[in-house]
Design a protein around this motif. Sequence first.
Motif, PDB file in Angstrom:
ATOM      1  N   LYS A  52       0.837  -1.205   0.000  1.00  0.00           N
ATOM      2  CA  LYS A  52       0.000   0.000   0.000  1.00  0.00           C
ATOM      3  C   LYS A  52       0.866   1.247   0.000  1.00  0.00           C
ATOM      4  O   LYS A  52       0.525   2.253  -0.606  1.00  0.00           O
ATOM      5  N   ARG A  53       1.999   1.187   0.674  1.00  0.00           N
ATOM      6  CA  ARG A  53       2.897   2.339   0.756  1.00  0.00           C
ATOM      7  C   ARG A  53       3.710   2.512  -0.525  1.00  0.00           C
ATOM      8  O   ARG A  53       3.882   3.616  -1.013  1.00  0.00           O
ATOM      9  N   VAL A  54       4.192   1.403  -1.074  1.00  0.00           N
ATOM     10  CA  VAL A  54       5.095   1.460  -2.220  1.00  0.00           C
ATOM     11  C   VAL A  54       4.335   1.504  -3.537  1.00  0.00           C
ATOM     12  O   VAL A  54       4.772   2.134  -4.488  1.00  0.00           O
ATOM     13  N   GLY A  55       3.182   0.810  -3.585  1.00  0.00           N
ATOM     14  CA  GLY A  55       2.466   0.661  -4.847  1.00  0.00           C
ATOM     15  C   GLY A  55       1.962   1.964  -5.413  1.00  0.00           C
ATOM     16  O   GLY A  55       1.845   2.979  -4.733  1.00  0.00           O
ATOM     17  N   ASP A  56       1.690   1.937  -6.716  1.00  0.00           N
ATOM     18  CA  ASP A  56       1.175   3.136  -7.367  1.00  0.00           C
ATOM     19  C   ASP A  56      -0.272   3.378  -6.958  1.00  0.00           C
ATOM     20  O   ASP A  56      -0.971   2.480  -6.510  1.00  0.00           O
ATOM     21  N   ASP A  57      -0.715   4.606  -7.103  1.00  0.00           N
ATOM     22  CA  ASP A  57      -2.056   4.988  -6.667  1.00  0.00           C
ATOM     23  C   ASP A  57      -3.102   4.851  -7.761  1.00  0.00           C
ATOM     24  O   ASP A  57      -4.196   5.393  -7.650  1.00  0.00           O
ATOM     25  N   SER A  58      -2.792   4.153  -8.827  1.00  0.00           N
ATOM     26  CA  SER A  58      -3.768   3.978  -9.894  1.00  0.00           C
ATOM     27  C   SER A  58      -4.870   3.025  -9.433  1.00  0.00           C
ATOM     28  O   SER A  58      -4.684   2.218  -8.540  1.00  0.00           O
ATOM     29  N   ASP A  59      -6.006   3.140 -10.063  1.00  0.00           N
ATOM     30  CA  ASP A  59      -7.141   2.294  -9.717  1.00  0.00           C
ATOM     31  C   ASP A  59      -7.172   1.020 -10.542  1.00  0.00           C
ATOM     32  O   ASP A  59      -8.225   0.467 -10.801  1.00  0.00           O
ATOM     33  N   ALA A  60      -6.028   0.565 -10.964  1.00  0.00           N
ATOM     34  CA  ALA A  60      -5.957  -0.661 -11.757  1.00  0.00           C
ATOM     35  C   ALA A  60      -6.403  -1.849 -10.910  1.00  0.00           C
ATOM     36  O   ALA A  60      -6.233  -1.879  -9.703  1.00  0.00           O
ATOM     37  N   ALA A  61      -6.992  -2.805 -11.563  1.00  0.00           N
ATOM     38  CA  ALA A  61      -7.497  -3.984 -10.852  1.00  0.00           C
ATOM     39  C   ALA A  61      -6.349  -4.809 -10.287  1.00  0.00           C
ATOM     40  O   ALA A  61      -6.529  -5.516  -9.310  1.00  0.00           O
ATOM     41  N   SER A  62      -5.184  -4.713 -10.885  1.00  0.00           N
ATOM     42  CA  SER A  62      -4.060  -5.519 -10.436  1.00  0.00           C
ATOM     43  C   SER A  62      -2.767  -4.747 -10.647  1.00  0.00           C
ATOM     44  O   SER A  62      -2.634  -3.973 -11.587  1.00  0.00           O
ATOM     45  N   SER A  63      -1.831  -4.959  -9.755  1.00  0.00           N
ATOM     46  CA  SER A  63      -0.499  -4.411  -9.943  1.00  0.00           C
ATOM     47  C   SER A  63       0.497  -5.462  -9.457  1.00  0.00           C
ATOM     48  O   SER A  63       0.171  -6.323  -8.640  1.00  0.00           O
ATOM     49  N   ALA A  64       1.702  -5.379  -9.960  1.00  0.00           N
ATOM     50  CA  ALA A  64       2.715  -6.365  -9.604  1.00  0.00           C
ATOM     51  C   ALA A  64       3.033  -6.302  -8.115  1.00  0.00           C
ATOM     52  O   ALA A  64       3.217  -7.338  -7.467  1.00  0.00           O
ATOM     53  N   CYS A  65       3.067  -5.113  -7.568  1.00  0.00           N
ATOM     54  CA  CYS A  65       3.382  -4.965  -6.144  1.00  0.00           C
ATOM     55  C   CYS A  65       2.288  -5.588  -5.278  1.00  0.00           C
ATOM     56  O   CYS A  65       2.575  -6.289  -4.308  1.00  0.00           O
ATOM     57  N   ARG A  66       1.039  -5.345  -5.634  1.00  0.00           N
ATOM     58  CA  ARG A  66      -0.081  -5.906  -4.876  1.00  0.00           C
ATOM     59  C   ARG A  66      -0.126  -7.430  -5.003  1.00  0.00           C
ATOM     60  O   ARG A  66      -0.378  -8.135  -4.028  1.00  0.00           O
TER      61      ARG A  66
END
Length: 130
Positions: A52-66
């Motif tokens: 949550k701290r490092v990840g991008d703030d986009s509203d994408a359904a998925s991210s590599a960090c998440r």
Amino acid sequence: CAVAALVALSFSGAIGLTFLMLGCALEYYGVYWPLFVLIFYFICPIPHFIAKRVGDDSDAASSACRELAYFFTTGIVVSAFGLPIILARVEAIKWGACGLVLAGNAVIFLTILGFFLVFGRGDDFSWEQW
């Protein structure tokens, strides 16, 4: 609503810890090795906080960090369920204690999940209030 949810989560957390303590402290079992699962309870939310701290703030359904945070959290949860089974297989604890610890694990991890579902989804939520 938030107060009732917090009371319910506190109650379920107490029930889960009671199962864990019963698996350790009953006179028939009398071994405190299962308390090592407390470590897993504390480190379980850490990947989520980091993502949550490092990840991008986009509203994408998925991210590599998440997704990586989900992977690490899954590994932590599976390890918490595996530890009492391994301890019972090597006869460090009895199988009844293993069952109580597994029941406690299920309740505690559902409580942690419930906390994030109730309090972690709002946009106006900040971790500083805790």
